[in-house]
Design an enzyme around this catalytic site. Structure first.
Site, PDB file in Angstrom:
ATOM      1  N   CYS B  86       0.848  -1.201   0.000  1.00 26.91           N
ATOM      2  CA  CYS B  86       0.000   0.000   0.000  1.00 26.91           C
ATOM      3  C   CYS B  86       0.880   1.246   0.000  1.00 26.91           C
ATOM      4  O   CYS B  86       1.590   1.495  -0.962  1.00 26.91           O
ATOM      5  CB  CYS B  86      -0.962  -0.056   1.190  1.00 26.91           C
ATOM      6  SG  CYS B  86      -2.407   1.003   0.972  1.00 26.91           S
ATOM      7  N   HIS B 201      -3.458  -5.824   0.951  1.00 30.32           N
ATOM      8  CA  HIS B 201      -2.794  -6.006   2.245  1.00 30.32           C
ATOM      9  C   HIS B 201      -2.670  -7.480   2.637  1.00 30.32           C
ATOM     10  O   HIS B 201      -3.551  -7.987   3.350  1.00 30.32           O
ATOM     11  CB  HIS B 201      -3.587  -5.288   3.334  1.00 30.32           C
ATOM     12  CG  HIS B 201      -3.467  -3.801   3.290  1.00 30.32           C
ATOM     13  ND1 HIS B 201      -2.464  -3.111   3.918  1.00 30.32           N
ATOM     14  CD2 HIS B 201      -4.234  -2.866   2.681  1.00 30.32           C
ATOM     15  CE1 HIS B 201      -2.611  -1.804   3.717  1.00 30.32           C
ATOM     16  NE2 HIS B 201      -3.680  -1.632   2.961  1.00 30.32           N
ATOM     17  N   GLU B 203      -0.862  -8.677   4.914  1.00 28.06           N
ATOM     18  CA  GLU B 203      -0.727  -8.802   6.378  1.00 28.06           C
ATOM     19  C   GLU B 203      -2.083  -8.751   7.073  1.00 28.06           C
ATOM     20  O   GLU B 203      -2.183  -9.079   8.258  1.00 28.06           O
ATOM     21  CB  GLU B 203       0.228  -7.719   6.902  1.00 28.06           C
ATOM     22  CG  GLU B 203      -0.371  -6.338   7.130  1.00 28.06           C
ATOM     23  CD  GLU B 203      -0.604  -5.534   5.839  1.00 28.06           C
ATOM     24  OE1 GLU B 203      -0.382  -6.083   4.741  1.00 28.06           O
ATOM     25  OE2 GLU B 203      -1.034  -4.360   5.945  1.00 28.06           O
TER      26      GLU B 203
END
Lengths: 752, 238
Positions: B86, B201, B203
């Site tokens: 990002c 994302h 994560e």
């Protein structure tokens, strides 16, 4: 010292009697700076001068205001030595004139209320009200203005909230003609704190340094609190420069710096600078600690070097905090601020004698007892009287017998009021911090599972101005019951709430009546549901050239679910073959279920009827039952009946499941008096649950144990929503309903 | 394996990255503050998402000039693993480690939702385990990947396109390309394949309790023990 002409203090929002009281309390005329400080501290926004007496209906609030102070009242333990703290706050007037910054700074302000307690903000929510954006009864320029306000308020919340890294996990949007010109923007924040590490705002320790931290002070937002305490009118547009400008990057750094500085143990007391900035923080911190402060304004970081004392004192520049450090340990605080790149400066020190002495360029501008500003604000009560118009509207007890129910469901689902909110929440980062179990649209409430613990924290905001207008007490009760039921539908037990009380001008008897009754209704419900009001906000003077808003108390409810992984969505994830059943809190009533319903407002263009009051003992049993059903994994989803009635609720379940739903409802169980009442009536205490067929006997037994009628209504299969009731059968194609539901707020189309 | 999670003022996915790596990927991870110069002892770098310096100038532009970023550049040039997610992707582009730029989404608005991804390159350490269609969330306002036509051609020719936005069935279409990226590009690699920039994302997608696990197929590159599909199972069962 010269006395001031009435234009001067009246221009700041003070009455002649208040000005005289100030002179009497001081034993002299105030300085210009002092006058400005009294004006903001004694405004409704800071001083609660019309609301304080009524708010004592909230027991916890009463205890807190008589005891240790409000700041410690708002912590709800969730186990493991952790607690959650939460609060809702309005930013209505700024948002009316400058929607982006008004909404953005509303989010920033409430976040500071949370992290000033030593809590890390873990979730934001919002509750929004606008005038109509579609439909034929509102002139196009007004609709266009309302769309502009909605678009920019949402963008402001997104712009600020996304940047600070706190997920926006839920909220609500509603529309009514009375909000044209005075939209409501209420922001809620939830924080997580180690209970042993909760901070205080009470300044102590004579000689201890007073430290200013955060953004430099500029000329923005001067007299913002006063602006919030008058009606909006044509002149309001000129107040646009009064609206503060938000800097979410500064806020993000301030959150980290504050939490890190608190960890050093060098801070004795801390408070955010909200309304009335340096004034409010110095006055309240000194008054709470029963000490004084000596402050040199020359040391305050300034955006413009030649700012005068009263400007520095009244500026509402954003992203600022004031703290008191332990003598000799100020460098520990300053070093943390330096690391995070935010300015910080020692601006004064605590004194033993309770006097606030503030100087600028060597001249003492303020010298008074802070308690005069904090505690001596005069309180007012207005006579209460209900307007005749409301009594007449409430006497309606009809059944909407003429309506085409098939068509009405499609219209309701496609209305701005009830359609999908995806256009709104897609603009909010709902997942940052990776603690979101159920985000926007997934459940009746949002559910978070904070890192390191296994329980879930459920949060919902709710309000229903239509019902409160018709019957303020019942409306207050039902708002609490609805918010609590939303939380309970995720399986969590509602534990406490915060309230955002949005009303018109309290100096009008009918508004004061609405306020008093609604607050009493909220307090009544909270006591019976054992969900105390632990924090809140009052916003009066919500009135514009379009008239006065319908009374709109908002409840932000928080619940705890012992096992977060058991959190229930509102619709099953794998619906095929599942059953849908209805659990009801038994209610005997002769009233039309359509009283105060959205269907009536939609069809007849006005609020009519008497809302049916929730049975709070039954609601409490329902909460326990849903908690048990969730923890024992007997049900797979739960969704309550609310605006739009049973048909709307079942359509929402089917649309979200993307699966047909065939229901056969016995009129013995569902005792409505007309078709429209059966489908669109807003009966409180009704929840729809989905489950595997094998669970039905156990669910029924558990419902029976609680005295809550249960009936299996049907199954998930096919592509249609079918409702069969009292020899009527209605059928809707799910894909058609989905399309209508999803397109109602499609601004990208509407604005192009 | 020890991963440096770079912390910049305005980073807001730093904690998410650290805990995902530690708790779900079972690798060692530490924060490295932006004013540091030293990455000694680290085997990989994770530049997390957020709004570094408020993204006030141009997203990632200020952060790319942080002291630590010079070390990240050297680290990458040594062939070590670097991931920017990002805002981290935007920073790596500003740093010149990755080609192209990220601009305002085609719809002009921030978008937070799930997307489906398909790995184009299957040979880099970052994409080797990315089998099938991955469901991973996005949350960005400026994620529309753009580059001049020659760069796009080069990316195609050099197998530098890591991921593209696809629909649930794995097919390219306009609707799936939510931010209007050129070539529906969601992630790109440097020429050597050790540096990955990604708008979605991963994560946020490593713990099934929160509804996602496909992030493990990308971040698995940081834990060779977890990289093969069989050994992903224990992590998925978490």
């Amino acid at each position: 010292m010269t006395s001031f002409a009435p234009e001067v203090y009246q221009g700041m929002g003070l009455r002649t009697s208040e000005y005289q009281l100030i002179c009497e309390l001081l034993g002299r005329s105030p300085t210009y700076s002092e006058l400005g400080m009294f004006a903001v501290m004694w405004s409704e926004h800071c001083g609660y001068k019309y609301s304080r007496k009524v708010l004592t209906a909230f027991k916890k609030y009463k205890e807190a205001s008589e005891g240790d102070g409000l700041e410690n009242a708002g912590i709800v333990p969730i186990g493991g030595g952790l607690g959650v703290t939460f609060k809702i706050e309005s930013h209505n007037h700024p948002s009316a004139v400058e929607p982006y910054q008004g909404a953005a700074t509303g989010v920033g302000g409430i976040l500071r209320d949370i992290f000033t307690m030593g809590a890390r903000p873990i979730a934001s929510l919002n509750s929004l009200r606008f005038g109509p954006i579609s439909g034929s009864t509102t002139p196009e320029p007004i609709k266009a203005r309302n769309r502009y306000l909605l678009e920019h308020v949402v963008a402001g919340i997104a712009g600020y909230g996304n940047c600070v890294g706190v997920p926006t996990v839920g909220g609500e949007v509603s529309f009514h003609p009375s909000y044209s010109g005075n939209p409501l923007v209420n922001a809620m924040s939830v924080g997580l704190v180690k209970i042993s590490e909760v901070t205080t705002a009470a300044a102590t320790g004579p000689g201890n340094p007073v430290i200013y931290l955060g953004s430099a002070t500029g000329l923005d937002g001067i007299h913002g609190a006063t602006f919030a305490s008058v009606d909006l009118d044509e002149e309001s547009e000129s107040k646009r420069p009064n609206v503060q400008i938000g800097d979410p990057f500064a806020e993000k750094s301030l959150i980290e710096a504050t939490l890190e500085a608190l960890k050093t143990g060098a801070i004795v007391a801390i408070q955010d600078m909200g309304a009335a900035g340096i004034t409010c923080s110095t006055v309240e911190m000194a008054a709470k600690g029963k000490v004084g402060m000596k402050v040199n304004l020359d040391l305050v970081p300034m955006r413009e070097p030649d700012m005068e004392a009263h400007e520095l004192l009244l500026s509402e520049s954003q992203e600022r905090m004031l703290c008191v450090a332990k003598l000799g340990r100020e460098d520990e605080v300053l070093d943390v601020c330096k690391k995070w790149g935010i300015s910080a400066a020692v601006v004064g020190y605590v004194t033993e004698e309770p006097r606030l002495v503030i100087s600028r360029k060597g001249v003492v501008e303020v010298d008074l007892d802070p308690a005069l500003l904090a505690d001596m604000c005069p309180f007012y009560e207005t006579v209460t009287a209900e307007s005749a118009e409301v009594g007449e509207a409430r006497s309606w007890n009809g059944g909407l017998d003429h309506v085409d129910c098939h068509k009405l469901l499609i219209q309701l689902l496609g209305s701005a009021e009830l359609g999908s909110r995806k256009w709104v929440y897609r603009q909010f980062d709902s997942q940052v911090q990776t603690q979101t179990l159920l985000g926007p649209g997934a459940g009746d409430a949002a559910v978070l599972m904070p890192r390191g613990i296994s329980s879930g924290v459920a949060v919902a905001v709710d309000g229903n101005g239509r019902q409160v207008w018709l019957d303020p007490f019942t409306g207050g009760v039902n708002t609490v019951a609805e918010a609590a039921r939303n939380v309970a539908c995720t399986g969590a037990k509602p534990v406490a709430c915060t309230d955002g009380l949005n009303f018109g001008n309290p100096e009008n008897p009918h508004v004061y009546h609405q306020f008093k009754e609604a607050v009493e209704g909220i307090a009544f419900a909270c006591e019976r549901l054992n969900t105390p009001v632990v924090s809140g906000n009052v916003s009066f003077y919500n009135r514009s050239d379009f008239g006065e808003i319908i009374p709109t108390p908002i409840i932000g409810m928080v619940g705890v679910l012992e096992d977060g992984t058991a959190a229930l969505p509102s619709s099953p994830k794998k619906p095929d073959g599942l059953k849908l059943g209805c659990i009801q809190v038994p209610l005997e009533t002769d009233l039309s279920w359509l009283g105060g319903s959205f269907a009536v407002s939609f069809e007849l263009g006005q609020e009519l009827g008497t809302p049916i009051r929730a049975d709070l003992n039954g609601e409490a049993r329902l909460h326990g039952l849903l908690n048990q059903l969730a923890l024992e994994k007997r049900i797979l989803s739960a969704h309550d009946l609310s605006e739009g009635g049973m048909a709307t609720a079942c359509a929402e379940i089917a649309i979200k499941a993307n699966c047909g739903l065939h229901l056969s409802v016995s009129s013995e169980f569902w005792k409505a008096k007309s078709e429209a009442e059966a489908l669109f009536g807003e009966l409180p205490g009704v929840v729809f649950v989905s489950y595997e067929a094998s669970q039905v006997d156990d669910i029924k037994r558990l419902c029976d144990d609680q005295g809550l009628p249960f009936q299996e209504w049907g199954s998930f299969f096919g592509t249609e929503l079918v409702i069969d009731w009292n020899k009527n059968t209605w059928r809707w194609d799910i894909s058609r309903l989905s399309q209508t539901f999803d397109s109602c707020l499609d601004f990208d189309q509407m604005l192009s | 394996m020890k991963v440096a999670v770079i912390q910049l003022p305005g980073s807001n996915c730093d904690q998410d990255a650290l805990f995902s790596l530690r708790n779900d990927l079972k690798v060692d991870a530490e924060y490295v503050w932006h004013d540091q110069h030293d990455l000694t002892g680290f085997d990989a770098v994770f530049v997390p998402g957020g709004f570094s310096y408020g993204d006030y100038l141009r997203c990632g532009a200020m952060a790319a000039r942080s002291p630590i970023m010079e070390s990240v550049r050297q680290f990458a040039e040594e062939g070590k693993l670097v991931l920017g997610v990002c805002n981290g992707f935007q920073i790596l582009c500003e740093l010149g480690l990755l080609p192209g730029a990220l601009i305002l989404n085609a719809g002009q608005k921030f978008i937070c939702q799930d997307v489906y991804l398909k790995a184009e390159n299957r040979t880099s350490p970052w994409t080797r385990s990315a089998e099938g269609v991955l469901r991973i969330p996005i949350a960005h306002g400026e994620g529309r990947f753009v580059a001049d036509p020659e760069t796009i051609q080069q990316l195609e020719a050099n197998q530098q396109i890591a991921f593209r936005y696809v629909n649930q069935q794995g097919l390219l279409n306009q609707e799936a390309n939510v931010n209007g990226s050129m070539g529906a590009i969601a992630g790109v690699l440097n020429q050597a394949g050790n540096v990955l920039g990604l708008m979605p994302h991963p994560e946020r997608a490593t713990n099934p309790i929160f509804g996602y696990q496909d992030g493990l197929k990308i971040l698995g590159a940081l834990n060779p023990c977890l990289a093969s599909k069989e050994s992903l199972e224990p992590a998925l069962a978490h």
